[in-house]
Design an enzyme around this catalytic site. Structure first.
Site, PDB file in Angstrom:
ATOM      1  N   PHE A 141      21.486 -25.489 -18.746  1.00 33.44           N
ATOM      2  CA  PHE A 141      21.828 -26.470 -17.700  1.00 33.44           C
ATOM      3  C   PHE A 141      23.257 -26.220 -17.243  1.00 33.44           C
ATOM      4  CE2 PHE A 141      23.466 -30.493 -16.079  1.00 33.44           C
ATOM      5  CZ  PHE A 141      22.505 -30.784 -15.130  1.00 33.44           C
ATOM      6  N   ASP A 226      29.915 -21.794 -20.328  1.00 33.86           N
ATOM      7  CA  ASP A 226      29.858 -23.143 -19.764  1.00 33.86           C
ATOM      8  C   ASP A 226      30.161 -24.113 -20.900  1.00 33.86           C
ATOM      9  OD1 ASP A 226      29.218 -25.662 -18.888  1.00 33.86           O
ATOM     10  OD2 ASP A 226      27.381 -25.056 -17.838  1.00 33.86           O
ATOM     11  N   LYS A 255      33.323 -33.022 -18.052  1.00 34.91           N
ATOM     12  CA  LYS A 255      32.962 -34.116 -18.974  1.00 34.91           C
ATOM     13  C   LYS A 255      34.165 -34.666 -19.765  1.00 34.91           C
ATOM     14  CE  LYS A 255      28.003 -33.836 -19.147  1.00 34.91           C
ATOM     15  NZ  LYS A 255      27.235 -32.611 -18.968  1.00 34.91           N
TER      16      LYS A 255
HETATM   17  C1  LIG Z   1      26.805 -31.947 -17.660  1.00 35.92           C
HETATM   18  C2  LIG Z   1      26.799 -30.467 -17.594  1.00 35.92           C
HETATM   19  C3  LIG Z   1      27.012 -29.792 -16.378  1.00 35.92           C
HETATM   20  C4  LIG Z   1      27.126 -30.512 -15.058  1.00 35.92           C
HETATM   21  O1  LIG Z   1      28.248 -31.320 -14.990  1.00 35.92           O
HETATM   22  P1  LIG Z   1      28.340 -32.389 -13.793  1.00 35.92           P
HETATM   23  O2  LIG Z   1      29.684 -33.017 -13.989  1.00 35.92           O
HETATM   24  O3  LIG Z   1      27.193 -33.329 -13.969  1.00 35.92           O
HETATM   25  O4  LIG Z   1      28.238 -31.650 -12.517  1.00 35.92           O
HETATM   26  C5  LIG Z   1      27.086 -28.419 -16.414  1.00 35.92           C
HETATM   27  N1  LIG Z   1      26.950 -27.729 -17.552  1.00 35.92           N
HETATM   28  C6  LIG Z   1      26.731 -28.341 -18.741  1.00 35.92           C
HETATM   29  C7  LIG Z   1      26.612 -27.513 -19.979  1.00 35.92           C
HETATM   30  C8  LIG Z   1      26.636 -29.729 -18.804  1.00 35.92           C
HETATM   31  O5  LIG Z   1      26.400 -30.330 -19.970  1.00 35.92           O
END
Ligand SMILES: *Cc1c(COP(=O)(O)O)cnc(C)c1O
Length: 406
Positions: A141, A226, A255
């Site tokens: 994700f 990521d 986050k």
């Molecule tokens: C939450 C998340 C995203 C997306 O972040 P947003 O602030 O919702 O755009 C991308 N990568 C990972 C691994 C995430 O947990």
């Protein structure tokens, strides 16, 4: 001076909001530390942390102080001008990590969007347009923009929105042979979550990340981590790459970075950053003084030996008790994850029913998360009190008992 506000309730959501979310039946109105109160004054313990965001809980004095101080000074100037909080934050991130340069934005998706665009631009400049392929992992994700859902390995998020971004392939996670078979001199980047968060809290194997690093070097591809979910202390190190001892070329953060205030960052080296020359990329709010003032305060608190060691200790506390609960009620078979990103893998009998566990926990006054249908996820504040952990786990045990016995 307070203005009388019209009363609102959960039912209004279905009247006035786009129906792309299905929020819980209650509306939280106030939080302090790891406790939250709803409209009716009911108190809940927060093991969800705003989906791994509220890294210092609710209304942490250092964050409230930083935000209030900045709110009285300067809110926004755009990137036509730079600002002090942004420069301080960039210094802090550069000093604390492999990176030499920071780019600020407003979310995880935007941090990844910048990472993917940078990777493609670097390859384009150095090797030409043929080298543009991105390899990502199945079930990964990376956010909800068109580029990031296309890179993400969950077609349910990218299907039905017209043509996807092309030049992207997906290989099974933690499978070095599969990556080896896919990577080529056309690969510009490999993107990996050091722990797959949304799809079930699945930590990478050290050998997998080490092998990915070697393959990228061999093929002149960039390694992107990521760390939107794993970064800023979540694993007990400032970033998960430090836990693994494998350094990426580009890292995305969001986050926890803002502790609840929207901010994202892409970190990279000087040699790569120089490819994003003036005008090649940007965002109006990126590096906003309010967001950066809060993120500075987050880093000051989180990036300390006490807090990071505390995360590791609290992990043990969670894991021991959760394993007991899982065994006693036959609810889950495995407790996995690193630091305060923890997943309970539901047993065969409860597979697909993470939402039922969420609902049962909520009835007992506990906020938890799902990570897909088969995993219950915990991502609490990194400074949650031991007493709140114990009380929250008592509530979780009551939920498990009622769910499995009723
Ligand atoms: C939450 C998340 C995203 C997306 O972040 P947003 O602030 O919702 O755009 C991308 N990568 C990972 C691994 C995430 O947990």
């Amino acid at each position: 001076m307070s203005v009388e506000q019209a009363p609102v309730q959960r039912a209004d959501f279905d009247q006035v909001m786009v129906p792309n979310y299905a929020p819980a039946a209650f509306i939280p109105v106030r939080g302090a530390g790891s406790r939250v109160w709803d409209q009716a004054g009911r108190e809940l313990i927060d093991f969800a942390g705003g989906i791994a965001v509220n890294v210092l809980g609710h209304a942490h004095p250092a964050l409230v102080g930083a935000l209030t101080e900045q709110a009285n000074k300067l809110w926004h100037v755009s990137n036509v001008f730079t600002n002090e909080p942004a420069l301080r934050l960039a210094h802090k991130l550069v000093d604390a990590t492999f990176a030499d340069r920071a780019f600020f934005c407003n979310s995880g998706a935007e941090a990844n969007e910048a990472a993917f665009k940078l990777a493609r631009r670097v390859a384009h400049d150095r090797f030409g347009p043929e080298k543009h392929e991105i390899i990502a992992t199945v079930n990964s994700f990376h956010g909800r923009t068109l580029f990031t859902v296309s890179v993400g390995g969950q077609p349910k998020y990218s299907d039905g929105f017209g043509p996807k971004i092309t030049g992207i392939s997906h290989v099974p996670y933690n499978d070095l042979e599969a990556l080896k078979a896919q990577i080529s001199d056309k690969t510009c980047a490999v993107v990996i979550e050091p722990i797959q968060g949304e799809s079930g809290v699945v930590p990478a194997d050290v050998a997998y990340l080490q092998g990915a690093r070697e393959l990228c070097d061999k093929h002149n591809a960039l390694l992107i981590f990521d760390e939107v979910q794993t970064g800023v202390g979540r694993t007990g190190e400032l970033f998960a790459y430090m836990h693994y001892g494998v350094t990426p070329d580009i890292l995305s953060s969001a986050k926890s970075l803002g502790g609840g205030f929207p901010i994202g960052a892409m970190l990279t080296t000087e040699a790569l950053a120089k490819h994003l020359t003036v005008g090649t990329h940007g965002t109006t709010y990126g590096g906003n003084p309010l967001a950066c003032a809060v993120a500075n305060a987050v880093l000051d608190v989180v990036n300390t030996p006490e807090v990071l060691a505390g995360v590791k200790a609290k992990h043990q506390k969670f894991k021991a008790r959760l394993e007991q609960i899982g065994e006693k009620y036959g609810l889950f078979t495995q407790v996995r994850g690193v630091g305060l990103l923890i997943g309970c893998v539901l047993s065969e009998a409860w597979k697909g029913k993470a939402k039922d566990v969420f609902n049962a926990a909520e009835k007992e006054g506990l906020m938890v998360l799902q990570a897909g249908p088969d995993v219950v996820r915990f991502a609490p504040s990194l400074v949650i009190d031991d007493a709140d952990i114990d009380e929250g786990l008592d509530r979780f045990e009551r939920a498990a008992a009622k769910l499995t016995q009723g």
